[in-house]
Design a protein around this motif. Sequence first.
Motif, PDB file in Angstrom:
ATOM      1  N   THR A 298       0.907  -1.369  -0.064  1.00 28.57           N
ATOM      2  CA  THR A 298      -0.065  -0.017  -0.081  1.00 28.57           C
ATOM      3  C   THR A 298       0.944   1.349  -0.069  1.00 28.57           C
ATOM      4  O   THR A 298       1.691   1.340   0.973  1.00 28.57           O
ATOM      5  CB  THR A 298      -0.919   0.064   1.440  1.00 28.57           C
ATOM      6  N   VAL A 299       0.727   2.038  -1.012  1.00 27.98           N
ATOM      7  CA  VAL A 299       1.685   3.420  -1.082  1.00 27.98           C
ATOM      8  C   VAL A 299       0.575   4.343  -0.888  1.00 27.98           C
ATOM      9  O   VAL A 299      -0.346   4.593  -1.905  1.00 27.98           O
ATOM     10  CB  VAL A 299       2.375   3.135  -2.499  1.00 27.98           C
ATOM     11  N   ASN A 300       0.950   5.348  -0.150  1.00 28.04           N
ATOM     12  CA  ASN A 300       0.007   6.444   0.164  1.00 28.04           C
ATOM     13  C   ASN A 300       1.011   7.740  -0.072  1.00 28.04           C
ATOM     14  O   ASN A 300       2.082   8.075   0.329  1.00 28.04           O
ATOM     15  CB  ASN A 300      -0.227   6.825   1.867  1.00 28.04           C
ATOM     16  N   TYR A 301       0.161   8.584  -0.757  1.00 26.54           N
ATOM     17  CA  TYR A 301       0.758   9.862  -1.337  1.00 26.54           C
ATOM     18  C   TYR A 301      -0.276  10.968  -0.488  1.00 26.54           C
ATOM     19  O   TYR A 301      -1.494  11.171  -0.779  1.00 26.54           O
ATOM     20  CB  TYR A 301       0.803  10.152  -2.729  1.00 26.54           C
ATOM     21  N   THR A 302       0.516  11.707   0.568  1.00 24.82           N
ATOM     22  CA  THR A 302      -0.400  12.507   1.049  1.00 24.82           C
ATOM     23  C   THR A 302      -0.224  14.069   0.721  1.00 24.82           C
ATOM     24  O   THR A 302       0.946  14.346   0.568  1.00 24.82           O
ATOM     25  CB  THR A 302      -0.152  12.398   2.660  1.00 24.82           C
ATOM     26  N   LEU A 303      -1.203  14.520   0.538  1.00 27.55           N
ATOM     27  CA  LEU A 303      -1.202  15.902  -0.076  1.00 27.55           C
ATOM     28  C   LEU A 303      -2.006  17.032   0.813  1.00 27.55           C
ATOM     29  O   LEU A 303      -3.007  16.784   1.382  1.00 27.55           O
ATOM     30  CB  LEU A 303      -1.830  16.094  -1.416  1.00 27.55           C
ATOM     31  N   ALA A 304      -1.445  18.159   0.901  1.00 26.13           N
ATOM     32  CA  ALA A 304      -2.210  19.384   1.663  1.00 26.13           C
ATOM     33  C   ALA A 304      -2.002  20.511   0.824  1.00 26.13           C
ATOM     34  O   ALA A 304      -1.129  20.666   0.207  1.00 26.13           O
ATOM     35  CB  ALA A 304      -1.818  19.429   3.016  1.00 26.13           C
ATOM     36  N   ALA A 305      -3.064  21.614   0.977  1.00 24.85           N
ATOM     37  CA  ALA A 305      -2.728  22.802   0.393  1.00 24.85           C
ATOM     38  C   ALA A 305      -1.893  23.703   1.179  1.00 24.85           C
ATOM     39  O   ALA A 305      -1.734  23.747   2.098  1.00 24.85           O
ATOM     40  CB  ALA A 305      -4.428  23.639   0.219  1.00 24.85           C
ATOM     41  N   GLU A 306      -1.278  24.335   0.235  1.00 25.37           N
ATOM     42  CA  GLU A 306      -0.091  25.313   0.904  1.00 25.37           C
ATOM     43  C   GLU A 306      -0.714  26.323   1.966  1.00 25.37           C
ATOM     44  O   GLU A 306      -0.036  26.290   3.041  1.00 25.37           O
ATOM     45  CB  GLU A 306       0.462  26.199  -0.278  1.00 25.37           C
ATOM     46  N   VAL A 307      -1.682  26.758   1.637  1.00 21.49           N
ATOM     47  CA  VAL A 307      -2.486  27.742   2.728  1.00 21.49           C
ATOM     48  C   VAL A 307      -2.645  27.051   3.759  1.00 21.49           C
ATOM     49  O   VAL A 307      -2.540  27.695   5.052  1.00 21.49           O
ATOM     50  CB  VAL A 307      -3.529  28.534   1.878  1.00 21.49           C
ATOM     51  N   THR A 308      -3.161  25.828   3.655  1.00 24.17           N
ATOM     52  CA  THR A 308      -3.555  25.111   5.180  1.00 24.17           C
ATOM     53  C   THR A 308      -2.391  24.654   5.760  1.00 24.17           C
ATOM     54  O   THR A 308      -2.232  24.619   7.116  1.00 24.17           O
ATOM     55  CB  THR A 308      -4.356  23.687   4.590  1.00 24.17           C
ATOM     56  N   LEU A 309      -1.215  24.232   4.978  1.00 25.59           N
ATOM     57  CA  LEU A 309      -0.133  24.189   5.846  1.00 25.59           C
ATOM     58  C   LEU A 309       0.433  25.352   6.461  1.00 25.59           C
ATOM     59  O   LEU A 309       1.182  25.297   7.634  1.00 25.59           O
ATOM     60  CB  LEU A 309       1.126  23.650   4.858  1.00 25.59           C
ATOM     61  N   ALA A 310       0.099  26.426   5.809  1.00 21.50           N
ATOM     62  CA  ALA A 310       0.732  27.824   6.428  1.00 21.50           C
ATOM     63  C   ALA A 310       0.155  28.073   7.785  1.00 21.50           C
ATOM     64  O   ALA A 310       0.335  28.719   8.686  1.00 21.50           O
ATOM     65  CB  ALA A 310       0.805  28.897   5.410  1.00 21.50           C
ATOM     66  N   THR A 311      -1.410  27.950   7.637  1.00 23.67           N
ATOM     67  CA  THR A 311      -2.250  28.402   8.685  1.00 23.67           C
ATOM     68  C   THR A 311      -2.799  27.469   9.424  1.00 23.67           C
ATOM     69  O   THR A 311      -3.304  27.915  10.646  1.00 23.67           O
ATOM     70  CB  THR A 311      -3.361  28.995   7.827  1.00 23.67           C
ATOM     71  N   ASP A 312      -2.831  26.252   9.200  1.00 23.57           N
ATOM     72  CA  ASP A 312      -3.410  25.210  10.149  1.00 23.57           C
ATOM     73  C   ASP A 312      -2.708  23.883  10.055  1.00 23.57           C
ATOM     74  O   ASP A 312      -3.250  22.791   9.795  1.00 23.57           O
ATOM     75  CB  ASP A 312      -4.942  25.115   9.653  1.00 23.57           C
ATOM     76  N   LYS A 313      -1.497  23.932  10.509  1.00 24.14           N
ATOM     77  CA  LYS A 313      -0.587  22.817  10.612  1.00 24.14           C
ATOM     78  C   LYS A 313      -1.194  21.653  11.425  1.00 24.14           C
ATOM     79  O   LYS A 313      -1.139  20.506  11.222  1.00 24.14           O
ATOM     80  CB  LYS A 313       0.837  23.079  10.977  1.00 24.14           C
ATOM     81  N   GLU A 314      -1.603  22.141  12.539  1.00 22.84           N
ATOM     82  CA  GLU A 314      -2.344  21.516  13.721  1.00 22.84           C
ATOM     83  C   GLU A 314      -3.578  20.205  13.009  1.00 22.84           C
ATOM     84  O   GLU A 314      -3.548  19.180  13.276  1.00 22.84           O
ATOM     85  CB  GLU A 314      -2.944  22.117  14.688  1.00 22.84           C
ATOM     86  N   GLY A 315      -4.238  21.223  12.246  1.00 20.15           N
ATOM     87  CA  GLY A 315      -5.323  20.331  11.759  1.00 20.15           C
ATOM     88  C   GLY A 315      -5.020  19.349  10.821  1.00 20.15           C
ATOM     89  O   GLY A 315      -5.570  18.272  10.398  1.00 20.15           O
ATOM     90  N   VAL A 316      -4.005  19.655   9.956  1.00 20.00           N
ATOM     91  CA  VAL A 316      -3.258  18.784   9.063  1.00 20.00           C
ATOM     92  C   VAL A 316      -2.771  17.284   9.962  1.00 20.00           C
ATOM     93  O   VAL A 316      -3.012  16.426   9.533  1.00 20.00           O
ATOM     94  CB  VAL A 316      -1.946  19.288   8.296  1.00 20.00           C
ATOM     95  N   GLU A 317      -1.982  17.623  11.031  1.00 16.84           N
ATOM     96  CA  GLU A 317      -1.674  16.537  11.931  1.00 16.84           C
ATOM     97  C   GLU A 317      -2.979  15.638  12.446  1.00 16.84           C
ATOM     98  O   GLU A 317      -2.809  14.742  12.826  1.00 16.84           O
ATOM     99  CB  GLU A 317      -0.927  17.280  13.022  1.00 16.84           C
TER     100      GLU A 317
END
Length: 373
Positions: A298-317
């Motif tokens: 099982t290969v997982n590629y995880t993506l997040a929006a640049e703006v989300t990474l900048a403003t809500d790293k906690e949410g991503v975690e």
Amino acid sequence: MGALLDDRAIAQRILDHIDNQTTDLGESCWREPVENYRSPERLELELERAFRTTPTPLCPSAALPTPGSYLARDAAGVPLLAVRGADGVARVFRNACRHRGTQLACGHGREKAFVCRYHGWAYGLDGALRNVPHDYGFPELDKTTHGLVPVRTEERSGIVFVTQQPTTDAPQPIDAPDGLLGPELQLIAMNESVTEANWKIVAEGFLEGYHIFSTHRESFYPVQFDNLNVIERFGRNSRVTFPYRNIQKLRTVEPEQRRVAGTLTHVYHFFPNVIVATFPKRMVMTVLEPQGISATRTVNYTLAAEVTLATDKEGVERDAGFVNRGAREDRDVVESIQRGMASGANEVFEFGRFEAAIVHFHRNLDEAIAVGA
Ligand code: FES
Ligand SMILES: [Fe+2]
């Protein structure tokens, strides 16, 4: 492509299901012979007639962000090398040197050219053979016919699709919703693991919500619903929608104004072996690569929006914890099914009307295998 419901329609359908305590139902049930999960001959046919002839997602476009970005991975047992050229075009090649076959790259990274570690033949990002050390030793070699062997590649909706063995000269239609993986997304993680189960059992685990309460009682169930899904088909693919309890807040929003982001997970199944799942703060592409009849990489590629990474790293975690816990629960069940097959208890597995996306999957897989027969 069959049209998928828009936000407004999907929100209404879910709110109606909540009110009526219903869920989407398929027209028919399905009985899949257990032998089809255990037969090496069947797996060969699946690889030959479904995986390699279908335009299949290899990776998200975000895995090849700039010219020179590359990613090497097996797909349907075939080593491939995906590269973004200087012209910005994503190309995929068979990952083998044209001299004596050494693989040219592994993993992922960025290169200006691919130089074979054995004798130094060098290839450009476009696959052309650029240099052969001491080439007077190959007086008859035509460099123009010894570039890397290309695989039909098409980039669509933020996904790099490959067709290893096209069945027609004309490009095969690709069923992918517009803008599924948008240009705002960045690749934030790539990981892989092996599940000790046939690839189809792993795939089935993504495609129904009938097991939410029993399997995910303390992970998904507190925020989702048991057995409440919208199930749509597009081409040989499907989309299963898993609403969150917070979707109830849309009741007070005018129907035209309803936006479903953050209130549900869409699980897109790209036939035969790729899943794209949307979560509030991240997207995950999961590729199921058979490793023989009873194991799946099982290969997982995880993506997040640049703006989300900048403003809500906690949410991503937070999303990661949520997803990983559910994934562990699924893996336990899936491996248990694999072990249970040795019991000989079942000649068929029964799929009911809640499991319509799985019925669609098996029907298309049977058809693909029959077409090549
Ligand atoms: S095998 Fe690649 S240069 Fe010889
Ligand atoms: Fe699950």
